[in-house]
Write a protein that holds these residues in place. Structure first.
Motif, short mmCIF file in Angstrom:
data_model
loop_
_atom_site.label_atom_id
_atom_site.label_comp_id
_atom_site.label_asym_id
_atom_site.label_seq_id
_atom_site.Cartn_x
_atom_site.Cartn_y
_atom_site.Cartn_z
N ASN A 245 2.09 -13.44 36.94
CA ASN A 245 2.27 -14.68 37.70
C ASN A 245 1.39 -14.75 38.93
O ASN A 245 1.84 -15.06 40.03
CB ASN A 245 3.75 -14.83 38.09
CG ASN A 245 4.07 -16.21 38.64
OD1 ASN A 245 3.40 -17.18 38.28
ND2 ASN A 245 5.05 -16.30 39.50
N THR A 246 0.10 -14.44 38.76
CA THR A 246 -0.80 -14.49 39.90
C THR A 246 -2.21 -14.80 39.44
O THR A 246 -2.54 -14.65 38.26
CB THR A 246 -0.80 -13.15 40.66
OG1 THR A 246 -1.60 -13.27 41.83
CG2 THR A 246 -1.38 -12.03 39.80
N MET A 247 -3.05 -15.22 40.38
CA MET A 247 -4.45 -15.43 40.08
C MET A 247 -5.07 -14.08 39.71
O MET A 247 -5.03 -13.14 40.53
CB MET A 247 -5.15 -16.03 41.31
CG MET A 247 -6.60 -16.36 41.10
SD MET A 247 -6.82 -17.77 39.99
CE MET A 247 -8.59 -18.05 40.14
N PRO A 248 -5.63 -13.91 38.53
CA PRO A 248 -6.13 -12.59 38.10
C PRO A 248 -7.17 -12.01 39.06
O PRO A 248 -7.23 -10.79 39.23
CB PRO A 248 -6.74 -12.88 36.73
CG PRO A 248 -6.04 -14.09 36.24
CD PRO A 248 -5.74 -14.91 37.46
N PHE A 249 -7.95 -12.87 39.69
CA PHE A 249 -9.01 -12.40 40.58
C PHE A 249 -8.44 -11.52 41.69
O PHE A 249 -9.08 -10.54 42.10
CB PHE A 249 -9.75 -13.60 41.19
CG PHE A 249 -10.95 -13.24 42.01
CD1 PHE A 249 -12.17 -13.07 41.40
CD2 PHE A 249 -10.85 -13.08 43.38
CE1 PHE A 249 -13.30 -12.73 42.16
CE2 PHE A 249 -11.96 -12.75 44.14
CZ PHE A 249 -13.18 -12.57 43.52
N THR A 250 -7.23 -11.84 42.18
CA THR A 250 -6.63 -11.08 43.27
C THR A 250 -6.49 -9.61 42.91
O THR A 250 -6.70 -8.73 43.76
CB THR A 250 -5.24 -11.66 43.62
OG1 THR A 250 -5.39 -13.02 44.02
CG2 THR A 250 -4.58 -10.89 44.75
N LEU A 251 -6.14 -9.33 41.67
CA LEU A 251 -5.86 -7.96 41.27
C LEU A 251 -7.11 -7.11 41.10
O LEU A 251 -7.04 -5.88 41.15
CB LEU A 251 -5.04 -7.94 39.98
CG LEU A 251 -3.69 -8.66 40.05
CD1 LEU A 251 -2.89 -8.40 38.78
CD2 LEU A 251 -2.89 -8.25 41.27
N LEU A 260 -3.73 -4.07 33.10
CA LEU A 260 -3.03 -5.03 33.95
C LEU A 260 -3.89 -6.26 34.18
O LEU A 260 -3.38 -7.39 34.23
CB LEU A 260 -2.67 -4.39 35.29
CG LEU A 260 -1.82 -5.25 36.22
CD1 LEU A 260 -0.45 -5.51 35.60
CD2 LEU A 260 -1.68 -4.59 37.59
N HIS A 261 -5.20 -6.08 34.31
CA HIS A 261 -6.10 -7.23 34.47
C HIS A 261 -5.98 -8.16 33.26
O HIS A 261 -5.96 -9.39 33.41
CB HIS A 261 -7.55 -6.77 34.62
CG HIS A 261 -7.79 -5.96 35.86
ND1 HIS A 261 -8.93 -5.22 36.05
CD2 HIS A 261 -7.04 -5.79 36.99
CE1 HIS A 261 -8.88 -4.61 37.23
NE2 HIS A 261 -7.74 -4.95 37.81
N ARG A 262 -5.90 -7.58 32.07
CA ARG A 262 -5.75 -8.43 30.88
C ARG A 262 -4.41 -9.14 30.89
O ARG A 262 -4.33 -10.35 30.62
CB ARG A 262 -5.90 -7.60 29.60
CG ARG A 262 -5.63 -8.46 28.35
CD ARG A 262 -5.98 -7.78 27.05
NE ARG A 262 -5.72 -8.71 25.94
CZ ARG A 262 -6.16 -8.54 24.70
NH1 ARG A 262 -6.88 -7.48 24.38
NH2 ARG A 262 -5.88 -9.42 23.76
N ARG A 263 -3.34 -8.42 31.21
CA ARG A 263 -2.02 -9.06 31.26
C ARG A 263 -2.00 -10.20 32.27
O ARG A 263 -1.43 -11.26 32.01
CB ARG A 263 -0.97 -8.02 31.65
CG ARG A 263 -0.48 -7.16 30.52
CD ARG A 263 0.64 -6.23 31.00
NE ARG A 263 1.76 -6.97 31.56
CZ ARG A 263 2.69 -6.42 32.33
NH1 ARG A 263 2.62 -5.14 32.66
NH2 ARG A 263 3.69 -7.15 32.77
N ALA A 264 -2.59 -9.97 33.43
CA ALA A 264 -2.59 -11.01 34.47
C ALA A 264 -3.35 -12.24 33.99
O ALA A 264 -2.93 -13.38 34.22
CB ALA A 264 -3.20 -10.47 35.76
#
Length: 659
Positions: A245-251, A260-264
């Motif tokens: 539940n977040t903008m993937p770029f943040t992670l 986790l990047h893929r899940r995001a």
């Protein structure tokens, strides 16, 4: 027992959440009377509630035939058409509903949601405003209207609507988080952090990962690290089945976790894409492969600084190049250069996603190249509409988009080894050398003296010109170790907000380092930056989000870069660049080795001078700074994709052979 009584019994079960019993009774009533409007309408509502929109279509269609002016049935049928991807029928239902009930606020609201989903931003905003006129306390309309403005860069307008929402919902997490979003967009980061912190405190347990990421993201920009590590670890431990539940770029800048990047990315795309159309079928005997590059950044921007030379180098006898722009027209020389570099330049800023997709289909585009990914201004719904039979992610985003609407991602063997394929729905394509294009026409301005840059007259200069959000507490601790170990050295950092500078000075003091040994550089035009960076002795990279364009700028200016390569795409770009210029020994894999190498170079001037000599030669001879060579490799990749498509083969990973 009459059908009406059966329906009422079903409705009682329905209201109490006993859906199986309710459905059985609705169907029993319809068996007795197939034309029972209430049974049809309520069965449709129940099936929507179950997530079975396809099954709901028939009863709701029949219900609207029986009572074509019933607003509830029309609203439900519209939602079914939308969920099934039939936006034209959905809009007809909403327009008919609004014609019948022009003062029905929720009709305008849901119509606005549909319009926003298909990229008809101005019309969506109008629908939300009409809803608010009719129902001034419609909180969801304020929220969606505010988000709409923020998404298109109108954060000031978004802020106003979020403030109204906050007055309606003073204890609402979404109101505070929305306020933080708008304030972040306006650069009012300290206020944004306070709003996000309040939103996180109000968020319900189990639904707070997005709020935690919002706080994390602003803390990264401010280099305000109180509680940052705990937030990062909390997000990193998000259990399976719980949305990131977040903008993937943040992670990317917080966690070196490709899974986790893929899940995001997958979670972010839920509800943000349109149902996929069947790919078009352009003529297979085309004289030229038609390429469309899609971006909001076709003006003065880091992406175009890197790409301009490649676009100009395309072989026009074999490739027809289209540029599709939905960003600002800054009237710059770069904008004019880009227009001259293509066959057609398409300005689609005001066009809905569906219209843009239809335009590209009408042009018989073979390959659409997305240069945005999950960065600000991206339009992933456009990609899900399949404007081209082959769709490719390149350059703009170092990660996965998280859906199958991209067939390929272009990378290289270092930044994205084939063993990373499980973390990418896209098939990985390797270019020879480094995937990143670079200009061979960089121009440095006149170099000013060290003192004019805030640097001391003498002493070793460590530098990092990455955006402040890439600096983590762990990396900064290494930098402080280096300053303590190298007398009279300074750390020269890019500062994109003054609060971050003050926070870093406080962190330095807490680490036992004179805060005055941190020197901050503000944003200047590229020519002046390329001139000043030559004063640095050694560029120190960040992890898990490496220097990308800033690393190639440093290398072009003759400044060696020491990096620590991680596992994710974003964490390996500087390493790829260093391999491309023949300096693989500057790539480390552990923070301790990164620190030791930087210290050894700072203490060994002759060794560092030798590296600088090799780097100067590499800048003149390396394919990294030869956009025509990169273009030939890209063209070979496109031809490989095209051949597979011609042969009716599914996309598959492959490597472009070195010429």
């Amino acid at each position: 027992m009459s059908a009406n009584v059966i329906v009422l019994q079903g409705l009682d079960h329905h209201r109490k959440g006993r859906l199986d019993q309710a459905e059985a009774l609705y169907r029993k009533a319809l068996a007795a009377n197939p034309g029972d409007f209430d049974a049809l309408n309520l069965l449709g509502a129940l099936l929507i509630q179950r997530g079975a929109a396809g099954q709901a279509l028939a009863p709701l269609t029949e219900a609207t035939k029986l009572r074509p002016r019933n607003p509830d049935a029309l609203m439900r049928l519209a939602s079914v058409h939308r969920s099934l991807g039939d936006h034209a029928r959905a809009e007809r239902c909403y327009r008919k509903l609004i014609q019948i009930e022009p003062n029905f606020a929720d009709g305008h609201f849901n119509h606005g949601n549909l319009l926003a989903a298909v990229g008809r931003i101005d019309e969506a905003a109008g629908a939300y405003r009409r809803c608010i006129q009719l129902q001034p306390r419609h909180a969801a309309a304020y929220h969606n209207l505010a988000e709409l403005h923020c998404a298109v860069g109108q954060s000031e307008a978004g802020l106003g609507y979020f403030k109204t929402l906050l007055r309606l919902e003073p204890h609402s997490a979404r109101a505070h988080l929305g306020l933080g979003l708008a304030l972040d967009g306006l650069g009012r980061l300290e206020e944004a952090l306070a709003a996000n912190e309040r939103g996180l405190a109000l968020e319900t347990a189990g639904n707070d990962i997005g709020a935690a990421a919002a706080v994390l993201g602003v803390r990264q920009k401010l280099c305000a690290w109180d509680g940052w590590t705990a937030l990062r670890d909390r997000i990193g431990a998000t259990p399976p089945g719980v949305s990131c539940n977040t903008m993937p770029f943040t992670l990317l800048a917080a966690l070196d976790e490709p899974a986790l990047h893929r899940r995001a990315a997958e979670d972010f795309m839920v509800g943000k894409r349109l149902p996929t159309r069947a790919p078009p079928s352009p003529a297979r005997d085309a004289r030229r492969i038609r390429i469309a590059y899609l971006s909001a950044d076709l003006h003065v921007h880091a992406t175009t600084v890197l790409m301009a030379g490649v676009l100009e180098a395309h072989d026009r006898s074999r490739f027809e190049v289209h540029l599709v722009s939905w960003g600002e027209d800054d009237g710059s020389a770069m904008r004019k250069r880009l227009k001259a570099a293509c066959h057609q330049f398409h300005e689609v800023r005001q066009s809905p996603d569906i219209d843009v997709a239809d335009r590209l289909r009408s042009l018989d585009i073979h390959i659409a190249v997305d240069l945005k990914g999950h960065t600000r201004g991206a339009r992933p719904a456009l990609l899900s509409l399949r404007p081209a039979p082959m769709q490719v992610g390149y350059l703009g985003y170092p990660g996965t988009i998280g859906t199958d609407c991209l067939d390929y991602v272009i990378a290289d063997a270092f930044v994205l080894p084939f063993d990373q394929q499980p973390f990418y729905p896209e098939r990985i394509v390797h270019l020879p050398g480094c995937y990143q294009p670079n200009s061979d026409a960089r121009q440095a301005g006149d170099r000013k003296p060290r003192q004019a840059c805030g640097l001391p007259e003498s002493g070793f200069v460590f530098a990092c010109f990455n955006n402040t959000y890439k600096t983590t507490p762990e990396v900064f601790a290494v930098w402080m170790n280096l300053l303590r170990a190298v007398p009279d050295s300074v750390l020269w950092l890019y500062r994109d907000n003054h609060a971050a500078g003050e926070n870093l000075r406080r962190e330095a003091e807490a680490a036992g380092v004179d805060p005055g040994r941190l020197v901050f550089a503000d944003k200047v035009v590229l020519e002046d930056h390329l001139a000043r960076i030559g004063h640095a002795d050694l560029f120190l990279d960040t992890l898990p989000y490496n220097a990308h364009t800033t690393a190639s700028d440093a290398l072009w200016a003759g400044v060696p870069v020491v990096t620590c390569a991680g596992r994710s795409f974003a964490a390996r770009v500087a390493g790829s660049l260093l391999h491309a210029v023949g300096l693989p020994e500057l790539v480390t894999e552990r923070p301790g080795d990164y620190e030791a190498l930087a210290l050894a170079l700072a203490r060994d001037p002759s060794r560092l001078a030798g590296i600088r000599d090799r780097l100067r030669h590499a800048v003149e001879t390396s394919a990294l700074f030869a956009p025509a060579a990169t273009c030939r490799h890209l063209e070979a990749a496109y031809e490989g994709m095209y051949r597979r498509w011609l042969d009716g083969q599914a996309p598959e990973a492959f490597a472009v052979p070195a010429a």
